[in-house]
Design a protein around this motif. Structure first.
Motif, PDB file in Angstrom:
ATOM      1  N   PRO A 311      17.137   9.801  21.505  1.00 48.12           N
ATOM      2  CA  PRO A 311      17.618  11.163  21.479  1.00 48.12           C
ATOM      3  C   PRO A 311      18.084  11.649  20.125  1.00 48.12           C
ATOM      4  CG  PRO A 311      18.417  10.206  23.552  1.00 48.12           C
ATOM      5  CD  PRO A 311      17.812   9.097  22.659  1.00 48.12           C
ATOM      6  N   GLU A 312      17.800  12.682  19.766  1.00 52.57           N
ATOM      7  CA  GLU A 312      18.071  13.191  18.308  1.00 52.57           C
ATOM      8  C   GLU A 312      19.551  12.820  18.019  1.00 52.57           C
ATOM      9  OE1 GLU A 312      16.952  16.668  14.998  1.00 52.57           O
ATOM     10  OE2 GLU A 312      16.231  16.826  17.184  1.00 52.57           O
ATOM     11  N   THR A 313      20.479  13.230  19.020  1.00 50.62           N
ATOM     12  CA  THR A 313      21.859  13.121  18.673  1.00 50.62           C
ATOM     13  C   THR A 313      22.289  11.738  18.432  1.00 50.62           C
ATOM     14  OG1 THR A 313      22.133  12.936  20.994  1.00 50.62           O
ATOM     15  CG2 THR A 313      22.481  15.202  20.094  1.00 50.62           C
ATOM     16  N   ILE A 314      21.595  10.647  18.458  1.00 50.62           N
ATOM     17  CA  ILE A 314      22.040   9.372  18.278  1.00 50.62           C
ATOM     18  C   ILE A 314      21.364   8.702  17.525  1.00 50.62           C
ATOM     19  CG2 ILE A 314      23.169   9.201  20.777  1.00 50.62           C
ATOM     20  CD1 ILE A 314      20.868   7.313  21.431  1.00 50.62           C
ATOM     21  N   ARG A 315      20.305   9.282  16.721  1.00 51.28           N
ATOM     22  CA  ARG A 315      19.645   8.415  15.949  1.00 51.28           C
ATOM     23  C   ARG A 315      20.221   8.247  14.517  1.00 51.28           C
ATOM     24  NH1 ARG A 315      14.428  12.508  16.107  1.00 51.28           N
ATOM     25  NH2 ARG A 315      13.731  12.265  18.185  1.00 51.28           N
ATOM     26  N   PRO A 316      21.280   8.796  14.261  1.00 52.12           N
ATOM     27  CA  PRO A 316      22.121   8.282  13.071  1.00 52.12           C
ATOM     28  C   PRO A 316      22.916   6.970  13.384  1.00 52.12           C
ATOM     29  CG  PRO A 316      22.517  10.828  13.245  1.00 52.12           C
ATOM     30  CD  PRO A 316      21.720  10.202  14.544  1.00 52.12           C
ATOM     31  N   ASP A 317      23.281   6.637  14.556  1.00 49.36           N
ATOM     32  CA  ASP A 317      23.854   5.649  14.896  1.00 49.36           C
ATOM     33  C   ASP A 317      22.999   4.240  14.799  1.00 49.36           C
ATOM     34  OD1 ASP A 317      25.896   7.089  15.845  1.00 49.36           O
ATOM     35  OD2 ASP A 317      24.973   7.405  17.968  1.00 49.36           O
ATOM     36  N   LEU A 318      21.815   4.383  14.285  1.00 51.36           N
ATOM     37  CA  LEU A 318      20.774   3.225  13.992  1.00 51.36           C
ATOM     38  C   LEU A 318      21.186   2.900  12.707  1.00 51.36           C
ATOM     39  CD1 LEU A 318      17.606   3.596  15.950  1.00 51.36           C
ATOM     40  CD2 LEU A 318      19.363   1.741  16.268  1.00 51.36           C
ATOM     41  N   GLU A 319      21.703   3.772  11.711  1.00 53.10           N
ATOM     42  CA  GLU A 319      21.786   3.495  10.392  1.00 53.10           C
ATOM     43  C   GLU A 319      22.245   1.981  10.055  1.00 53.10           C
ATOM     44  OE1 GLU A 319      20.309   4.851   7.850  1.00 53.10           O
ATOM     45  OE2 GLU A 319      19.328   6.206   9.259  1.00 53.10           O
ATOM     46  N   PRO A 320      23.497   1.680  10.748  1.00 49.75           N
ATOM     47  CA  PRO A 320      24.081   0.387  10.275  1.00 49.75           C
ATOM     48  C   PRO A 320      23.218  -0.859  10.658  1.00 49.75           C
ATOM     49  CG  PRO A 320      25.632   1.488  11.640  1.00 49.75           C
ATOM     50  CD  PRO A 320      24.494   2.411  11.494  1.00 49.75           C
ATOM     51  N   PHE A 321      22.132  -0.779  11.550  1.00 55.08           N
ATOM     52  CA  PHE A 321      21.196  -1.469  11.815  1.00 55.08           C
ATOM     53  C   PHE A 321      20.122  -1.663  10.602  1.00 55.08           C
ATOM     54  CE2 PHE A 321      16.738  -2.153  13.918  1.00 55.08           C
ATOM     55  CZ  PHE A 321      16.968  -3.624  13.629  1.00 55.08           C
ATOM     56  N   ARG A 322      19.569  -0.677  10.172  1.00 57.34           N
ATOM     57  CA  ARG A 322      18.738  -0.505   8.899  1.00 57.34           C
ATOM     58  C   ARG A 322      19.580  -1.026   7.941  1.00 57.34           C
ATOM     59  NH1 ARG A 322      15.454   4.501   6.931  1.00 57.34           N
ATOM     60  NH2 ARG A 322      17.535   5.546   7.002  1.00 57.34           N
ATOM     61  N   ASP A 323      20.599  -0.817   7.713  1.00 54.17           N
ATOM     62  CA  ASP A 323      21.298  -1.672   6.466  1.00 54.17           C
ATOM     63  C   ASP A 323      21.393  -3.177   6.689  1.00 54.17           C
ATOM     64  OD1 ASP A 323      21.874   0.936   5.372  1.00 54.17           O
ATOM     65  OD2 ASP A 323      23.998   1.084   6.266  1.00 54.17           O
ATOM     66  N   PHE A 324      21.697  -3.488   7.838  1.00 59.05           N
ATOM     67  CA  PHE A 324      21.667  -4.883   8.135  1.00 59.05           C
ATOM     68  C   PHE A 324      20.375  -5.436   7.761  1.00 59.05           C
ATOM     69  CE2 PHE A 324      20.473  -8.023  11.228  1.00 59.05           C
ATOM     70  CZ  PHE A 324      21.341  -9.138  11.058  1.00 59.05           C
ATOM     71  N   VAL A 325      19.298  -4.931   8.471  1.00 56.76           N
ATOM     72  CA  VAL A 325      17.916  -5.396   8.122  1.00 56.76           C
ATOM     73  C   VAL A 325      17.574  -5.527   6.852  1.00 56.76           C
ATOM     74  CG1 VAL A 325      15.390  -5.311   8.700  1.00 56.76           C
ATOM     75  CG2 VAL A 325      17.128  -4.835  10.259  1.00 56.76           C
ATOM     76  N   GLU A 326      17.894  -4.375   5.969  1.00 54.25           N
ATOM     77  CA  GLU A 326      17.729  -4.417   4.219  1.00 54.25           C
ATOM     78  C   GLU A 326      18.458  -5.425   3.710  1.00 54.25           C
ATOM     79  OE1 GLU A 326      18.748  -0.280   3.597  1.00 54.25           O
ATOM     80  OE2 GLU A 326      16.724   0.367   3.916  1.00 54.25           O
ATOM     81  N   ARG A 327      19.795  -5.759   4.063  1.00 55.24           N
ATOM     82  CA  ARG A 327      20.522  -6.822   3.390  1.00 55.24           C
ATOM     83  C   ARG A 327      19.732  -8.213   3.557  1.00 55.24           C
ATOM     84  NH1 ARG A 327      24.651  -4.600   5.906  1.00 55.24           N
ATOM     85  NH2 ARG A 327      25.209  -6.575   7.121  1.00 55.24           N
TER      86      ARG A 327
END
Length: 524
Positions: A311-327
């Motif tokens: 859902p669009e409202t919770i998409r920003p909550d995935l940003e920490p996951f992307r940061d983790f994968v990028e690191r």
């Protein structure tokens, strides 16, 4: 104003003055603009996707913010001109026509600088009596400058006529004037001339080994040809993988490793066992060290899809996951680059090439080495196809994930064999079978990805909690992704039979039978 171009080589400067004088007499006033000295950098992907699509992309960085010109290669027609700060990936550019074009034409590959072209440009606007611009005449002196040194290569002066839509007659009259002046039309784009001037060529990069083989070629010769091509693919992608220019370098690198290992495993008994064992171990090492980085690349590539499935409202909550994968991707990439720059890989590539190019004495070769490749290919493809069908026929809605995974591995071997030996059999049916195999393999691969990613996302969640304080909404969003993956996987399990039957339908099975089945009485 939409423009389209015709370009000519200036063989005599006096002709340009004569052309302008004639245009003034036939069309109207000639307005000369101040000299412009552009410095353009041409871009394309590693595999020349823009060039193969018939376009050139030049960026003039100064004055800031710079501008880009997208032109057709054939007639240098200006497709679009837009401000552009150089961004390697399509999605990094500002929304607009250029980003849309790049999304359609380069996909996930990075734009890389190819060459610089410096120019001295004189422009002339041809206006009618009411002051409307009918035509642009551009006189340009250019030099090509390689990106890796300070050399300068003079190029042929050019005269370009840029017509304006709605004033076709003006362009036609101008063309007649130029032709009377004896200027030959330019052959190809400025980019092609610049590349030729500095000794660069547009290579037809082909990661798949679609090589010309013949049925009577000894198996050892055919296999060496295939493996040498795969070694070439490895070497072509080595620099881009080390520098992490885009994820496709590592992808093609790993596929070449897998194909090499598959060829050695599927076609046993061609090379002496003792000799080949070391190489098999080394390619297994290459597959192992490149896996972690590729796995993390895939999560970054899939991140937009992950967001779309929430859902669009919770998409920003995935940003920490992307940061983790990028690191972690950055960390694994450094480790991989260190391995790939080590003496071990350098020695492997040299020894592998020397081995494949050597001519071993016939008395030391296994008997199958001299077997005609056409006979061996037909037998291997048929045997692997029959195994694939047997494994697929027993899979039902309750079969474990491992059964579908085994089928995927067998399917990958079958596809590799079809690609290795594609040129030994009729082209059209082989393309049809490769396409059908790819569709089936994509389905099986997607199923396997869902299996692996559910567990991996759970493991990532635990690792993120150990490494730092993670917001609870982020963990919940990742949990929602796992639930979504489980639902999709269940749907795919129910759809498996339809996909398998589509592959195993009469048309495909008849082609396999006709091309590869042994004669009656010969099948063991």
């Amino acid at each position: 104003m939409e423009k389209y171009s015709r370009e000519f080589v200036v063989v005599d400067d006096s002709v340009v003055a004569n052309v302008l004088s004639a245009l003034r007499g036939e069309l109207g006033a000639v307005e000369e603009k101040p000299e412009h000295r552009p410095r353009r950098v041409y871009y394309d992907t590693f595999d020349w996707r823009l060039h193969r699509a018939g376009y050139s992309l030049a960026v003039e960085p100064k004055p800031a913010p710079g501008q880009s010109e997208l032109r057709k290669l054939v007639n240098r027609r200006l497709v679009l001109r837009t401000p552009w700060a150089v961004s390697g990936f399509a999605w990094e550019n500002s929304p607009g026509p250029l980003r849309d074009f790049l999304n359609d034409n380069i996909g996930i590959r990075a734009l890389l600088p190819l060459i610089e072209v410096h120019g001295r440009v004189r422009s002339y606007s041809i206006r009618d009596k009411r002051g409307k611009v009918l035509l642009e005449v551009i006189r340009e002196l250019t030099t090509a400058v390689p990106l890796d040194n300070d050399s300068v290569f003079e190029m042929k002066p050019r005269l370009r006529l840029e017509g304006i839509r709605g004033y076709d007659n003006a362009l036609q009259r101008a063309l007649q004037v130029v032709e009377r002046g004896g200027l030959p039309e330019a052959d190809g784009d400025v980019l092609d001339e610049a590349l030729s001037a500095v000794g660069l060529t547009v290579e037809k990069y082909q990661p798949k080994p679609t090589l010309l083989l013949n049925h009577d070629m000894p198996t050892i010769q055919a296999l060496s040809t295939i493996l040498l091509h795969l070694r070439y693919v490895l070497e072509q992608n080595l620099h881009g993988t080390v520098e992490d220019l885009d994820s496709e370098f590592l992808h093609d690198f790993r596929v070449a490793v897998r194909r090499t290992r598959s060829a050695l495993a599927l076609i046993k008994g061609v090379f002496p066992k003792a000799t080949i064992r070391t190489f098999r171990d080394e390619f297994k090492w290459l597959g192992g060290i490149s896996g972690p980085t590729r796995d993390l690349d895939v999560y970054l590539l899939k991140f937009p899809e992950y967001c779309r499935r929430l859902p669009e409202t919770i998409r920003p909550d995935l940003e920490p996951f992307r940061d983790f994968v990028e690191r972690h991707q950055a960390r694994e990439q450094k480790t991989l680059a260190r391995h790939l720059q080590s003496p071990r890989l350098g020695k492997l590539l040299v020894a592998w090439q020397e081995f494949l190019e050597s001519s071993p004495e016939h008395e030391h070769l296994p008997p199958s080495a001299a077997m005609p490749i056409g006979d061996l290919a037909r037998g291997k493809i048929w045997k692997t196809y029959r195994k694939f069908i047997r494994e697929g026929e027993v899979i039902g809605a309750d079969s474990p994930d491992e059964a579908i995974h085994r089928l995927r591995i067998t399917g990958k071997k079958l596809r590799y064999l079809l690609e290795f030996f594609q040129t030994l059999f009729p082209r059209k049916p082989m393309l049809q079978l490769v396409k059908a195999m790819k569709m089936m393999q994509d389905f099986l691969g997607d199923f396997q990805d869902l299996t692996v990613q559910q567990q991996q996302l759970h493991d990532f969640s635990e690792q993120m909690k150990q490494e730092k304080d993670v917001p609870a909404p982020s963990l919940l969003a990742m949990g929602r992704l796992v639930e979504d993956m489980a639902r999709r996987q269940q749907v795919m399990r129910l759809e498996f039979r339809d996909h398998f039957e589509a592959f195993n339908r009469g048309e495909h099975s008849r082609l396999f039978e006709r091309l590869f089945a042994p004669a009656r009485g010969d099948e063991s």
